[in-house]
Enzyme design. Structure first.
Site, short mmCIF file in Angstrom:
data_model
loop_
_atom_site.label_atom_id
_atom_site.label_comp_id
_atom_site.label_asym_id
_atom_site.label_seq_id
_atom_site.Cartn_x
_atom_site.Cartn_y
_atom_site.Cartn_z
CG HIS A 122 40.20 44.36 42.29
ND1 HIS A 122 41.17 44.91 43.21
CD2 HIS A 122 39.52 43.48 42.89
CE1 HIS A 122 41.00 44.57 44.28
NE2 HIS A 122 40.04 43.53 44.29
CG ASP A 199 43.97 42.58 37.83
OD1 ASP A 199 44.27 41.28 38.05
OD2 ASP A 199 43.25 43.26 38.40
CD GLN A 202 38.42 36.91 39.90
OE1 GLN A 202 37.73 36.04 40.06
NE2 GLN A 202 38.43 37.54 41.24
CE LYS A 225 41.15 37.58 44.49
NZ LYS A 225 41.03 38.80 43.56
CB CYS A 363 38.00 46.08 45.43
SG CYS A 363 38.37 45.28 47.03
C1 PLP Z 1 41.37 39.71 43.84
C2 PLP Z 1 41.86 40.63 42.65
C3 PLP Z 1 42.71 41.47 42.85
C4 PLP Z 1 43.63 41.74 43.75
O1 PLP Z 1 44.32 40.64 44.41
P1 PLP Z 1 44.77 40.62 46.03
O2 PLP Z 1 44.95 39.01 45.98
O3 PLP Z 1 44.02 41.22 46.83
O4 PLP Z 1 46.15 41.12 45.68
C5 PLP Z 1 43.04 42.44 41.71
N1 PLP Z 1 42.28 42.46 40.55
C6 PLP Z 1 41.45 41.41 40.49
C7 PLP Z 1 40.62 41.32 39.04
C8 PLP Z 1 40.88 40.61 41.45
O5 PLP Z 1 40.07 39.60 41.31
#
Ligand code: PLP
Length: 405
Positions: A122, A199, A202, A225, A363
């Site tokens: 992302h 990260d 998800q 999320k 993104c």
């Molecule tokens: C949504 C997401 C982000 C960014 O998260 P924010 O809530 O917009 O700060 C980063 N990495 C992944 C894999 C995402 O799905």
């Protein structure tokens, strides 16, 4: 515990609404998920009964609010199985958590130092590292992605070396749904002395994450999320890793002593929480985690995979469809393009049938480029989605396709 999507669904007021005269089918969960009543109630209750600023107070409300805020931190620590609550830093989201590490850890990097990322990241896990490339000459190396959407692990190992300073990779892709082999990634990075940031934006929604078993150095995720509110997320950092990091932002709450000539900093996690934090949102995130603790998450994950399978089977043989991401064991995210149609048009037509999906680059422009597309549509599932909704999506997509056939 067992899992019943219908009774879970009941707890999400918004899922009762209609869109364009049809029952809402919300399949945009990878962008943000809906909130259960328990989260809204916890936030309202705090504001109705105890609300105050945290930490500095000597009065009852300040103490109660501080307790609620720190209880939320303990909930995050439980969720990740962190060894200590002081390893949990509240941030405004996954993006800020990654920026914190990149800015703070990155400060000491010099030209030629290398950061290993992947093609499926992302932008939140690309752009902060580009800052280091622009300012300090740090070199970014991208692990390639295979045609079916896996990380090329041989290529990954070949990218690691004596100049590797950090490996920053998503635990689960927000487009492909791929769940990356975190243990293997971490072991290989540690073998060359590099720490790993996962990260988890998800993965945290769909998997049981144990930062100690993973032996991961940093783990970042967002609240919104994970059925929690916006404006809050968390960074996990191993105690010794956080202790070695300089502050990210300056202000109140993060200092030891401040004089006109010098300054000392608070210990983690407060060193990284300058200013008044998102107190109500942190309490909302804590409530989301407590709510999830009442759910059999493994059974929920099985349910989510069944939703994905239902879609795959429903669309089986559709020669007008190009799915992106078919890694074995992937999570419940279905990214696709329809032949001859722009993803935006598909999303807008699906909306007429009450079906909410996302379309665009998600993104993840380097990943779009990798698959030779400029955008894609994406249906992403949550634990409150039903098999009927998976069918409704397949049906609406079939209708949408006839506009372009
Ligand atoms: C949504 C997401 C982000 C960014 O998260 P924010 O809530 O917009 O700060 C980063 N990495 C992944 C894999 C995402 O799905």
């Amino acid at each position: 515990m067992s899992f019943d999507p219908e009774s879970v669904r009941e707890q999400f007021p918004i899922l009762k609404r209609q869109v364009n005269g049809r029952p809402l089918v919300y399949l945009d969960n990878a962008a943000s998920s809906q909130k259960p009543r328990a989260v809204m109630d916890a936030m309202t209750r705090l504001m109705e009964t105890s609300y105050s600023n945290v930490h500095r107070g000597l009065h009852t409300l300040a103490n109660e609010t501080t307790e609620a805020y720190e209880r939320a931190r303990a909930s995050v620590a439980r969720l990740l199985n962190a060894a200590s609550t002081s390893e949990i830093v509240f941030t405004k989201g996954g993006t800020e958590a990654i920026n914190l590490v990149a800015a703070s850890f990155g400060r000491s990097l010099v030209a030629g130092d290398e950061i290993v990322l992947s093609q499926m990241e992302h932008h939140a896990n690309i752009v902060p590292w580009h800052f280091l490339r622009e300012r300090q000459g740090v070199v970014l190396r991208f692990v390639p992605v295979t045609d079916d959407g896996r990380l090329d692990m041989d290529a990954y190992r070949a990218l690691l070396g004596p100049r590797t300073r950090m490996v920053a990779i998503s635990h689960m892709s927000n487009v492909l749904g791929t769940i990356n082999p975190a243990r293997e990634i971490i072991e290989a990075a540690h073998a060359v002395g590099a720490p790993v940031l996962l990260d988890g934006c998800q993965a945290i929604v769909h998997l049981n994450v144990d930062v100690q078993a993973l032996d991961v150095d940093f783990y970042a995720f967002s609240g919104h999320k994970l059925y929690g509110p916006t404006g809050i997320g968390a960074l996990y950092g191993k105690a010794e890793r956080l202790a070695a990091l300089p502050p990210y932002q300056g202000g109140g709450e993060m200092i030891g002593v401040v004089t006109q000539d010098e300054i000392t900093y608070a210990d983690p996690p407060h060193r990284f929480e300058a200013g008044t934090p998102a107190i109500v949102e942190a309490v909302g995130l804590g409530a989301a985690i407590e709510w999830l603790e009442g759910i059999d998450r493994e059974a929920a994950a099985v349910h989510e995979r069944a939703l994905y399978q239902r879609v795959v089977e429903g669309l089986n043989g559709a020669n007008w469809l190009r799915p992106i991401g078919q890694a074995p064991g992937k999570g419940a995210i279905f990214a696709f393009n329809v032949e001859g149609a722009h993803a935006h048009d598909i999303a807008q037509i699906l909306d007429r049938y009450g079906v909410a999906v996302r379309a665009g680059t998600h993104c993840a422009e380097p990943l779009m480029r990798r698959f030779g597309v400029t955008s894609s549509a994406r249906a992403s599932f949550a634990l409150y989605n039903t098999l009927d909704e998976a069918d409704a999506f397949v049906d609406a997509l079939g209708r949408a396709r006839t506009f372009f056939a």
